[in-house]
Design a protein around this motif. Structure first.
Motif, short mmCIF file in Angstrom:
data_model
loop_
_atom_site.label_atom_id
_atom_site.label_comp_id
_atom_site.label_asym_id
_atom_site.label_seq_id
_atom_site.Cartn_x
_atom_site.Cartn_y
_atom_site.Cartn_z
N ALA A 721 -10.01 10.10 4.89
CA ALA A 721 -10.52 8.95 5.63
C ALA A 721 -10.61 7.69 4.77
CB ALA A 721 -11.90 9.27 6.20
N GLU A 722 -10.66 7.86 3.44
CA GLU A 722 -10.76 6.71 2.54
C GLU A 722 -9.40 6.09 2.24
OE1 GLU A 722 -13.70 5.49 1.60
OE2 GLU A 722 -14.56 7.06 2.88
N PHE A 723 -8.33 6.84 2.54
CA PHE A 723 -6.99 6.33 2.24
C PHE A 723 -6.54 5.44 3.39
CE2 PHE A 723 -2.34 6.58 2.34
CZ PHE A 723 -2.05 6.25 1.03
N ASP A 724 -5.95 4.29 3.07
CA ASP A 724 -5.56 3.30 4.08
C ASP A 724 -4.06 3.04 3.98
OD1 ASP A 724 -5.33 1.30 5.91
OD2 ASP A 724 -6.69 -0.10 4.91
N ILE A 725 -3.34 3.48 4.98
CA ILE A 725 -1.88 3.29 4.95
C ILE A 725 -1.48 1.83 5.11
CG2 ILE A 725 -1.28 5.63 5.71
CD1 ILE A 725 -0.98 2.84 8.20
N HIS A 726 -2.40 0.98 5.56
CA HIS A 726 -2.09 -0.44 5.71
C HIS A 726 -1.88 -1.10 4.34
CE1 HIS A 726 -4.25 0.67 9.41
NE2 HIS A 726 -3.56 -0.29 10.00
N ASN A 727 -2.53 -0.57 3.32
CA ASN A 727 -2.47 -1.18 2.00
C ASN A 727 -1.65 -0.39 0.99
OD1 ASN A 727 -4.23 -3.30 2.79
ND2 ASN A 727 -5.99 -1.93 2.50
N THR A 728 -1.56 0.94 1.17
CA THR A 728 -0.91 1.78 0.17
C THR A 728 0.13 2.67 0.83
OG1 THR A 728 -2.98 1.85 -1.08
CG2 THR A 728 -1.28 3.46 -1.67
N ALA A 729 1.31 2.71 0.24
CA ALA A 729 2.38 3.58 0.73
C ALA A 729 2.44 4.84 -0.12
CB ALA A 729 3.72 2.85 0.68
N ILE A 730 2.90 5.92 0.46
CA ILE A 730 3.08 7.18 -0.26
C ILE A 730 4.57 7.42 -0.42
CG2 ILE A 730 2.59 9.65 -0.32
CD1 ILE A 730 0.35 9.12 1.73
N LEU A 731 5.05 7.36 -1.64
CA LEU A 731 6.47 7.61 -1.93
C LEU A 731 6.63 8.96 -2.60
CD1 LEU A 731 7.58 4.10 -3.29
CD2 LEU A 731 7.52 4.92 -0.93
N GLU A 732 7.89 9.37 -2.73
CA GLU A 732 8.17 10.66 -3.36
C GLU A 732 8.78 10.51 -4.74
OE1 GLU A 732 10.17 13.33 -0.70
OE2 GLU A 732 8.92 12.74 1.00
N SER A 733 9.04 9.27 -5.14
CA SER A 733 9.54 8.99 -6.50
C SER A 733 9.18 7.56 -6.85
CB SER A 733 11.05 9.21 -6.58
OG SER A 733 11.73 8.34 -5.70
N GLU A 734 9.24 7.25 -8.12
CA GLU A 734 8.90 5.90 -8.59
C GLU A 734 9.97 4.90 -8.18
OE1 GLU A 734 6.29 4.73 -10.00
OE2 GLU A 734 5.19 6.53 -10.63
N LEU A 735 9.50 3.65 -7.92
CA LEU A 735 10.43 2.57 -7.65
C LEU A 735 11.00 2.04 -8.96
CD1 LEU A 735 8.47 0.46 -4.99
CD2 LEU A 735 10.42 1.97 -4.57
N SER A 736 12.22 1.57 -8.92
CA SER A 736 12.81 0.95 -10.12
C SER A 736 12.38 -0.50 -10.24
CB SER A 736 14.34 1.03 -10.04
OG SER A 736 14.82 0.42 -8.86
N GLU A 737 11.86 -1.08 -9.14
CA GLU A 737 11.42 -2.47 -9.15
C GLU A 737 9.90 -2.56 -9.24
OE1 GLU A 737 13.02 -1.07 -6.64
OE2 GLU A 737 15.02 -1.96 -6.44
N GLN A 738 9.42 -3.66 -9.77
CA GLN A 738 7.99 -3.92 -9.83
C GLN A 738 7.57 -4.64 -8.56
OE1 GLN A 738 5.82 -3.10 -12.35
NE2 GLN A 738 4.13 -3.87 -11.09
N ILE A 739 6.50 -4.18 -7.90
CA ILE A 739 6.05 -4.84 -6.68
C ILE A 739 4.65 -5.40 -6.89
CG2 ILE A 739 7.42 -3.29 -5.23
CD1 ILE A 739 4.68 -2.06 -4.32
#
Length: 854
Positions: A721-739
């Motif tokens: 309930a504390e996790f908010d998909i509006h602000n945080t995405a769940i990926l399966e690997s690291e991005l090569s770019e900085q966001i």
């Protein structure tokens, strides 16, 4: 001196004098006349569907209309074929059902189908397949008519049509034609039979019901074994025949390369492709369906009684009551079925006349290789149909036979038992038709034994009827939950009408059995002195034919053609079905008005918070629901059901409907406690409509992301309930770019929303991650930013995201699956080859015929 052997006199069939009837039955145009009568019978028998515009209105018909209504409207408006359906499961592929090359089925379904309803066309094809098959096996035209009508009137086919299993019905109707071309190629290994077998085989595969195709292949193997054994015993050459069959099969696979490639491309990502990730033990990971799920519809040994007593286990799950014990139920639907499967909508009844003749055929011709193979096929199919009730055999196939772990419903192989029993029955009829003076007495004994076996079954049913449960433990629990203290009365009523069903159908069985055996015994006895009307074999076959048609025809009127008060209960007109079942409500209208009219498909989705969310496509008729029904949905979407609910049922954890952009919630009860923050729009007619202000939209920028490599951890996050998909995405690997977090004025606007193209206009001063509320499917989708391709990341287990650099951009997703590319040209090439071979074979045959006549 050796004794002179007495010359054995040839056995002469017992016949009456060559009267006018005998001459008519040997008329050279008889087959043509009977073929015309066969077509006429089919057209008249199914006249409501042929002439009056009635159509089956079963659950699968309704489900198909709900799932495809918006797609079909879009296809009619644009002239395109939809490869993706946004109105099921928040978006799902449909291209795996495509056939991009025209073939025989295109002519039948697209052209002839505009004149005659497609299932009726396939009934005619099945009937003529039977006629050709038994012509190949040397049967008289009148006997061929019997086999064709027995096939057409098989009750199982009618119940398949009733519920809308057209995809299964079509390949079944092609089985006789396929067996005919298979035997013809073996007996006449020429170009014409080669091309015919390849074409019909490709045609059946193109129906894309691969479970029926698999079972048909099993049937051909058993029949092929008989043909091979006969050739070996007669010391005939068979290598050339085997090579031709292999080449025909290879060419057929080439013809269907495109639909096979499309299905192969899709299957690994569907629930038919496995259970997905293993949670703890990698050995538990499956590449097919879960075996418990696969064997839910297994045929318990006692359910074989349904072959001759239709309602031994109550019939189908919804039966009409017409008994005397409960007059208050007369003309109403009651829950008939109480067998060992979760429910059933099909009847396995095979017909008393047909089963009796099949037993007779087995006893008379039991030494013939073809009969032995058919009996073995029937027994083997029955053991396989038992599924979990004979788990050692089913598990062996499930683990070791290629593709078998993609199948479910073991009882489906009863299709092959139905066909095989008709084949055997034809040999029983042939034994009666060709009876000789020497064999008459033996045949009479065998007929009495066959009738005695069936009579023992009927008497056994009466004997056990007082000791049967007539209900299941699960059903008892449901009734207690539903009716409380009154559950006992409801249970007693269920038992009463189910026992009545059994008694009625057992009496029915005995009646038809007595009529059948009386006819057969009367014919065989009267042959001894040649007196009486029943000495005429044509009349005997005709009377058996009429009895079989009455038996099977009346069963058709119990299901597909059933009427109450002169009104069809299972047939209805298409427009009436849509205006009644899918009648637009004020709530539908309100939700549709909230969509952006500039988009071809609206961006808002609907969350039906109902128990049957996974078993209905009704909501897709007007909206884009986040549920739906398909026996082969995407695995990642099935995971939402399996791991993303609060209570393991249909109540999603809050993050899931938000990230799926479920702007509206529909429910039959209040939801504000379960989902705080919802705004009630209406509670009219007992349906609550809520607007969800937390719906994330069709795409949004997030501030950051986390990496979770396991399915369990991803869903643990989403259930938090504390996790908010509006602000945080769940990926399966690291991005090569900085966001970075998006700026306060960042915006995303949907510009195009079609099945094949989705476009957004974005504005953001920061390099950010854009989460798109579209289902992740790794094949065919390509993303571009201002025309430059960019990677698509699997996000929140089921969605997509792309990296967007700072500035204003056009982000576009386009869909073009690889399986519709090169495999299309293979199919096109092989189709041209087979029709060139067919044309050449026909020309050669006409030339030879012309030369012979000269």
């Amino acid at each position: 001196m050796a004794k002179k052997r007495r010359k054995k006199e040839p056995e002469i069939p017992v016949e009456v004098k060559a009267d006018s009837l005998e001459r008519w039955m040997n008329w050279k145009y008889l087959q043509l006349v009977l073929s015309g009568l066969l077509i006429l019978f089919i057209l008249i028998f199914f006249s409501p569907m042929v002439f009056a515009g009635y159509r089956p209105g079963g659950v699968d018909v309704i489900g198909s209309k709900g799932a495809n209504h918006q797609i079909k409207e879009w296809e009619e408006q644009t002239g395109e074929k939809a490869m993706w359906n946004p109105t099921q499961f928040s978006g799902t592929p449909t291209y795996h059902h495509f056939k991009t090359v025209w073939f025989v089925d295109t002519f039948v379904e697209k052209w002839l189908g505009t004149v005659i309803y497609n299932p009726i066309l396939y009934y005619i094809i099945g009937a003529f397949g039977m006629c050709l098959l038994f012509r190949q096996l040397g049967f008289h035209p009148l006997l061929r008519l019997f086999g064709a009508l027995a096939f057409v009137l098989t009750v199982h086919w009618a119940t398949l049509l009733d519920i809308g299993h057209f995809m299964k019905f079509r390949p079944i109707m092609l089985i006789p034609l396929l067996v005919f071309t298979f035997i013809q190629l073996w007996e006449k290994p020429k170009l014409l039979s080669f091309a015919s077998f390849a074409i019909v085989l490709a045609w059946q595969i193109r129906t894309q019901h691969f479970q029926i195709v698999f079972y048909t292949a099993l049937m051909l193997i058993f029949i092929g074994k008989a043909l091979l054994w006969t050739a070996i015993r007669k010391k005939e050459q068979f290598i050339t025949r085997l090579i031709l069959m292999f080449l025909a099969g290879f060419l057929a696979i080439g013809i269907v390369a495109q639909p096979l490639a499309s299905m192969k491309e899709y299957t690994p990502f569907s629930i038919r492709g496995g259970t997905g990730e293993a949670e703890s033990d990698e050995s538990k990971k499956s590449t097919g369906v879960d075996i418990n799920y696969a064997t839910n519809w297994s045929l318990h040994p006692s359910e074989a009684m349904g072959f001759v007593i239709p309602r031994f286990h109550g019939g189908v799950s919804s039966e009409y009551y017409h008994g005397s014990e409960n007059p208050n139920l007369t003309g109403k639907r009651v829950p008939g079925y109480w067998g060992h499967m979760p429910f059933t909508q099909t009847s396995q009844y095979m017909g008393i006349v047909i089963v009796f003749l099949a037993l007779l055929g087995i006893m008379v011709y039991w030494k013939k290789p073809l009969i032995v193979s058919l009996v073995m096929l029937t027994l083997f199919s029955y053991l396989l149909a038992m599924g979990r009730h004979f788990n050692s055999l089913y598990q062996l196939f499930f683990d070791w036979v290629p593709f078998f772990n993609k199948f479910r419903v073991p009882a489906m192989i009863v299709v092959i038992i139905n066909v095989s029993v008709i084949f055997l029955a034809m040999f029983g009829l042939k034994a009666l038709f060709q009876v000789t003076n020497a064999d008459r007495k033996k045949l009479l004994q065998k007929a009495v034994i066959a009738a005695g076996l069936l009579l023992v079954i009927a008497l056994g049913a009466f004997a056990v009827s007082g000791n049967l449960a007539y209900t299941t433990a699960q059903e008892t629990a449901q009734l207690q939950q539903q009716y409380g203290a009154n559950a006992g009365r409801a249970l007693d009523m269920y038992k009463d009408f189910r026992k009545e069903f059994l008694t009625q159908d057992t009496n029915r069985m005995i009646l038809y059995l007595l009529l059948t055996i009386s006819l057969v015994i009367g014919y065989l006895i009267n042959l001894k002195n040649g007196k009486g009307i029943l000495t005429n074999r044509w009349l005997m076959v005709g009377l058996l034919l009429v009895l079989m048609v009455i038996d099977m025809g009346l069963m058709q009127s119990r299901y597909l053609l059933h009427k109450e008060n002169s009104v069809f209960t299972n047939l209805r007109k298409d427009r009436h079905l849509e205006t009644s079942h899918f009648k637009q409500t004020p709530l539908d209208k309100y939700m549709m008005e909230q969509q952006d009219e500039a988009l071809e498909f609206g961006e808002n989705r609907v969350y039906p918070v109902v128990a049957n969310i996974w078993n209905t496509n009704d909501y897709g008729y007007y909206h884009q629901p986040i549920g739906g029904y398909s026996p082969a949905k995407l695995r990642v979407y099935q995971d939402l059901k399996d791991f993303g609910t609060i209570d393991g049922q249909y109540h999603f954890t809050r993050n899931i409907p938000d990230m799926l952009n479920a702007r509206f919630f529909l429910s039959e009860r209040e939801l504000t406690t379960l989902y705080p923050g919802l705004r009630k729009v209406s509670s009219a007619e007992g349906t609550f409509l809520y607007e969800n202000p937390h719906a994330a939209g069709r795409a949004w920028f997030v501030e950051n992301y986390v990496v979770e490599t396991s399915r369990a951890d991803r869903f643990k996050r989403m259930r938090d309930a504390e996790f908010d998909i509006h602000n945080t995405a769940i990926l399966e690997s690291e991005l090569s770019e900085q966001i970075n977090p998006p700026d306060s004025l960042a915006s995303v606007k949907v510009m195009i929303l079609t099945p094949h193209k989705i476009s957004f206009e974005t504005s953001n001063r920061e390099n950010s991650l854009l989460v798109v509320s579209e289902v992740f499917y790794p094949v065919g989708w390509k993303a571009t930013v201002d025309g430059n391709e960019t990677p698509i990341y699997k996000t929140n287990h089921v969605l997509r995201s792309v990296y967007i650099p700072a500035g204003k951009h056009t982000v576009e997703f386009s869909f073009n699956p690889p399986a519709l590319g090169f495999p299309h040209y293979i199919s096109l090439f092989c189709t041209l080859v087979i029709f060139l071979i067919l044309s050449g074979a026909i020309v050669m045959r006409f030339r030879l015929a012309k030369a012979d006549s000269a």
